[in-house]
Motif scaffolding. Sequence first.
Motif, PDB file in Angstrom:
ATOM      1  N   GLY A   1     -12.150  33.176  51.868  1.00  0.00           N
ATOM      2  CA  GLY A   1     -12.102  34.039  50.708  1.00  0.00           C
ATOM      3  C   GLY A   1     -13.015  33.556  49.601  1.00  0.00           C
TER       4      GLY A   1
ATOM      5  N   GLY B   1     -12.325  32.747  46.537  1.00  0.00           N
ATOM      6  CA  GLY B   1     -11.786  31.589  45.842  1.00  0.00           C
ATOM      7  C   GLY B   1     -12.034  30.289  46.587  1.00  0.00           C
ATOM      8  N   GLU B   2     -11.898  30.342  47.906  1.00  0.00           N
ATOM      9  CA  GLU B   2     -12.138  29.144  48.721  1.00  0.00           C
ATOM     10  C   GLU B   2     -13.607  28.722  48.656  1.00  0.00           C
ATOM     11  OE1 GLU B   2     -10.745  30.686  52.415  1.00  0.00           O
ATOM     12  OE2 GLU B   2      -8.722  29.941  52.127  1.00  0.00           O
TER      13      GLU B   2
ATOM     14  N   GLU C   1      -9.565  30.486  42.429  1.00  0.00           N
ATOM     15  CA  GLU C   1      -9.630  29.663  43.631  1.00  0.00           C
ATOM     16  C   GLU C   1      -8.435  29.885  44.560  1.00  0.00           C
ATOM     17  OE1 GLU C   1     -12.354  25.982  41.926  1.00  0.00           O
ATOM     18  OE2 GLU C   1     -10.258  25.584  42.425  1.00  0.00           O
ATOM     19  N   ARG C   2      -7.294  30.209  44.003  1.00  0.00           N
ATOM     20  CA  ARG C   2      -6.100  30.472  44.820  1.00  0.00           C
ATOM     21  C   ARG C   2      -5.998  31.932  45.249  1.00  0.00           C
ATOM     22  NH1 ARG C   2      -4.159  27.535  40.648  1.00  0.00           N
ATOM     23  NH2 ARG C   2      -2.872  29.222  39.841  1.00  0.00           N
ATOM     24  N   GLY C   3      -6.939  32.763  44.831  1.00  0.00           N
ATOM     25  CA  GLY C   3      -6.924  34.169  45.203  1.00  0.00           C
ATOM     26  C   GLY C   3      -5.924  34.992  44.422  1.00  0.00           C
TER      27      GLY C   3
ATOM     28  N   TYR D   1      -9.277  37.820  40.480  1.00  0.00           N
ATOM     29  CA  TYR D   1     -10.661  38.008  40.915  1.00  0.00           C
ATOM     30  C   TYR D   1     -11.543  38.135  39.685  1.00  0.00           C
ATOM     31  CZ  TYR D   1      -8.583  38.653  45.431  1.00  0.00           C
ATOM     32  OH  TYR D   1      -7.873  38.446  46.576  1.00  0.00           O
TER      33      TYR D   1
END
Length: 105
Positions: A3, A5-6, A37-39, A42
Amino acid sequence: MTGLGEIIQAKRKELGLTQERLAEKIGKTAGYIGQIERGLSYPSYPVLLQLIETLELDVQSLFCTSTLEESAKLKQEYAQLYSKLSKKQQQLALGMLKLISRCDF
């Protein structure tokens, strides 16, 4: 699948930046960076552009869900399956792919 964030987190760490330092560079809070970062959140388009520039991200990597190797394997598999179909089946398969490509999911 990786994703957004990742990808941001991995690049930030690769550059040796803390969430606090990255947030400072783009005028946001460390908490906001953590949410991205954790989704959980956005970034807006302007913030995404800042992240791309600050982290020197490859834009294609943000939107490509597979590696080039995986993509080549899929294309090869499609080609093999397609070549085994009759002309009528090929036309039907192509029509189905066109319909699928218009879907938003």
